[in-house]
Motif scaffolding. Structure first.
Motif, short mmCIF file in Angstrom:
data_model
loop_
_atom_site.label_atom_id
_atom_site.label_comp_id
_atom_site.label_asym_id
_atom_site.label_seq_id
_atom_site.Cartn_x
_atom_site.Cartn_y
_atom_site.Cartn_z
N ARG A 272 -5.26 -1.46 -2.98
CA ARG A 272 -5.22 -0.12 -3.54
C ARG A 272 -5.53 -0.20 -5.03
N PRO A 273 -6.06 0.88 -5.62
CA PRO A 273 -6.52 2.08 -4.94
C PRO A 273 -7.79 1.83 -4.12
N TYR B 164 1.45 3.45 -3.18
CA TYR B 164 0.35 4.19 -3.80
C TYR B 164 0.16 5.54 -3.11
N VAL C 60 0.81 -1.21 0.00
CA VAL C 60 0.00 0.00 0.00
C VAL C 60 0.85 1.27 0.00
N SER D 174 -3.64 6.34 -4.62
CA SER D 174 -4.08 5.75 -3.37
C SER D 174 -5.61 5.76 -3.27
#
Ligand SMILES: Cc1cc2nc3c(=O)[nH]c(=O)nc-3n(C[C@H](O)[C@H](O)[C@H](O)COP(=O)(O)OP(=O)(O)OC[C@H]3O[C@@H](n4cnc5c(N)ncnc54)[C@H](O)[C@@H]3O)c2cc1C
Ligand SMILES: Cc1cc2nc3c(=O)[nH]c(=O)nc-3n(C[C@H](O)[C@H](O)[C@H](O)COP(=O)(O)OP(=O)(O)OC[C@H]3O[C@@H](n4cnc5c(N)ncnc54)[C@H](O)[C@@H]3O)c2cc1C
Lengths: 258, 341
Positions: B165-166, B14, B11, B104
């Motif tokens: 993600r996103p 992002y 994560v 993100s």
């Protein structure tokens, strides 16, 4: 020419029967009887319409607990030729990603030409399952559909879609996933013989995650979203004053408008 | 790699907040500008950049406007394949951009178009997609908190996407307010690689009829019609004129074809918050209330004293709308004349 048409139906708590838990004062959904998601009745009618246009078979599909079988019986009573219950404890906690994967694999296993779904459900109402099925299989999709026109000679289904600021007619290659606009397809009445057959003699095919070879790809673990919390929404407080004299109403309106 | 969450996704790779700018034949949907404004708040909290995404044909002006409205960067995919809109080329293009740029957060208007293609991005990206959101925020860890009504609006659920993600969400039109462009456009416009070709498309738009494109979300006064008007909009229209109000409708009236879908209020329509909302021949179903319960004063006109709408109105009158509406309009016009004289 004949098409295999799968139609997705989901069991949801009956909106009209959701009571209040006397102990907590909260809405008590668990005790509400389960019914077929009302928009799925439109989907069933659209599927039967396509069958009328090209011939073929309509197969109702539900992913849910074993007692979801009753919505399949209802679908068969309404004119579906067959039905599949996809049920497995492994599905527990699935968000729309694995739910649509499961239905996508089911559609493949049925060799469906068309998958018809409702616009959205009345419980979690994401509307994400139909495009999700199409995306998992790399199939075409038509959402917010108000009319269907099967074109077997072109291997396509054309549909009238309700879009921002108007309507459009779109043709999609088969196989295609259709999500029908709620309220646009009036359901034909279920025949009495069909009803008796569905309730007494009919047994749906049952498939598990293993049958569909997706045991590792379903449930909570592969679901990207999770429900972090739920709050009951209190209704907005309004005066609730009913006036008898229209002049009183005119007065209120003039005040608000001033 | 700090990939220890089991999803196979890191994560931390992002960042940035993306807002999809939805346009049809050069017209931008108002919800896109609402999201750009809300996206800026999120980006500021996160210390991230705000990126607008424009997909279409000949969209330079729209990209410029997105900069003027505060985007730090605008990613543009400009090609005839994107006009008119279709789910498969849009989904594939958006997905490819997500893969290349790794945002993100990605916010998309919860219009028919946004809800149509969002899944074609989220599924192959294995992203979390929250539907029809009405409140958004980020928590102390920078995680998106997306709140959405469920069970017809009885419940507000908070949906999280912790390990993927996103964090994608479709957002209901009308819940946030757009800001005016500041005119200061110091961001950059970046042309993205177009990855789709007409030959690969699996759908074709044969015809397109343009309908009513009214934006009822900005109206200060609304007169809304329901199934009770039975196809005759005249009484409500008269009242709307006397009040200088916009006409809106319940889904039942829209489904009957009496009024265009652009004017539908509720769960699957628009969220409105006028100072005055007059419900004419509307029963007050939860899916309808959800779109109008942020209104100032609510008035109900219904001939059934037990109609639920009366409990959700400030003032109501039990009566036949075909008599009450014209009568009320007359009186209001009379009052207006008094004021003028
Ligand atoms: C309060 C709450 C909020 C949620 N929010 C989200 C969210 O934002 N994002 C997310 O990814 N998940 C969410 N979920 C999880 C999601 O509800 C489940 O994955 C659910 O099984 C499918 O979504 P849906 O009911 O919204 O279907 P929809 O996409 O609204 O259903 C559309 C149509 O698809 C067909 N269909 C749907 N489910 C089935 C089924 N089980 N069997 C056969 N046909 C079916 C029907 O024809 C139906 O009319 C939420 C769950 C809860 C309880
Ligand atoms: C998934 C889903 C999404 C939905 N989304 C929406 C949405 O976005 N918006 C929405 O509005 N609905 C929505 N609905 C539908 C909603 O459940 C109701 O069916 C709908 O709102 C009813 O519309 P109505 O009040 O106009 O009609 P009805 O419920 O038929 O009410 C008509 C009213 O008019 C009154 N009436 C009749 N004649 C007269 C007269 N002469 N004078 C005065 N009063 C009269 C009657 O007493 C009655 O109260 C949705 C439903 C589902 C399942």
């Amino acid at each position: 020419m004949s098409w295999t048409i799968a139609v997705g139906v989901k069991q949801v708590p009956d909106d009209d029967e959701v009571g209040i838990d006397p102990d907590t004062g909260r809405l008590d959904r668990a005790s509400a009887p389960a019914v077929m998601n009302p928009p799925d009745r439109d989907a069933l009618e659209a599927a039967l319409t396509i069958r009328d246009q090209v011939g073929g078979e309509v197969i109702a599909v539900t992913m849910g607990p074993p007692n979801a079988k009753t919505v399949l019986e209802q679908a068969v009573a309404m004119g579906c030729d067959d039905a599949v219950l996809v049920t497995d404890r492994a599905f527990a906690g699935s968000d729309t990603w694995p739910t649509s994967l499961t239905l996508a694999r089911t559609a493949e296993a049925l060799e469906a030409d068309v998958v018809v779904c409702g616009e959205e459900t009345t419980d979690s109402s994401t509307g994400q399952v139909p495009p999700g099925i199409a995306a998992h299989n790399g199939w075409a999709q038509l959402t917010y559909v108000e009319g269907v026109d099967a074109r077997p000679e072109e291997d396509r289904l054309a549909a009238r879609r309700d879009v921002e600021g108007g309507h459009e007619l779109v043709a999609a290659d088969l196989p295609v996933v259709v999500a029908v606009a709620y309220g646009e397809f009036d359901t034909r009445p279920a025949g009495l013989h069909r009803k008796i057959y569905a309730e007494n003699d009919f047994e749906p095919t049952q498939w598990t995650a293993e049958d569909l070879e997706i045991k590792e790809e379903v449930g909570l673990d592969v679901s990207p979203t999770s429900v972090g919390g739920m709050e009951t929404v209190d209704p907005v407080d309004r005066r609730g004053e009913v006036v008898d004299d229209i002049d009183d109403l005119a007065e209120v309106l003039t005040e608000v408008n001033a | 790699m700090s990939d220890d969450n089991g999803s196979g996704i890191d994560v931390d790779e992002y960042d940035d907040v993306w807002v999809f700018i939805e346009e049809h034949a050069g017209e931008v949907m108002p919800v896109s500008w609402e999201l750009l404004e809300e996206g800026r708040t999120l980006a500021e909290k996160l210390g991230d950049e705000l990126v607008a995404l424009v997909i279409g044909e000949d969209v330079d002006e729209i990209a410029e406007e997105a900069l003027a409205r505060g985007a730090d960067r605008v990613l543009v995919a400009d090609d005839p394949v994107f006009e008119p809109y279709r789910a498969d080329p849009y989904g594939e293009q958006f997905r490819a951009m997500v893969e290349a740029y790794k945002p993100s957060i990605a916010l998309i208007g919860g219009t028919h178009t946004g809800r149509d293609f969002a899944g074609r991005v989220a599924v192959p990206a294995h992203a979390g997609l929250t539907a029809d959101v009405t409140e958004i925020d980020v928590d102390d860890d920078g995680l998106l908190q997306a709140r959405r009504p469920a069970f017809g609006g009885d419940v507000l659920a908070t949906i999280l996407c912790e390990e993927h993600r996103p964090q994608m969400a479709t957002i209901r039109p009308g819940v946030f307010e757009a800001a005016e462009p500041t005119g200061e456009a110091d961001g950059e416009i970046v042309a993205a690689d177009v990855v789709v070709e007409e030959a690969d498309c699996i759908s074709e738009v044969l015809e397109r009829e343009v309908g009513d494109t009214a934006d009822i979300t900005e109206a200060e006064r609304i007169v809304a019609v329901g199934h009770g008007v039975e196809g005759d909009l005249e009484p409500a229209r008269e009242l709307a004129e006397a009040l200088d109000a916009e006409l809106a409708a319940s889904r039942a009236a829209v489904d009957e074809g009496w009024i265009d879908g652009a004017r539908q209020v509720g769960q699957t329509g628009k969220t409105v918050r006028p100072d005055l909302y007059v419900a004419v021949g509307i029963s007050g179903a939860i899916q309808h209330l959800e779109g109008m319960n942020k209104s100032g004063t609510v008035i109900a006109i219904n001939n059934d004293p037990n109609a639920p709408i009366f409990e959700h109105a400030d003032y109501g009158i039990v009566g036949d709308l075909f008599e009450v509406c014209p009568d009320l309009a007359d009186r209001l016009e009379g009052d207006l004349q008094e004021v003028v004289q």
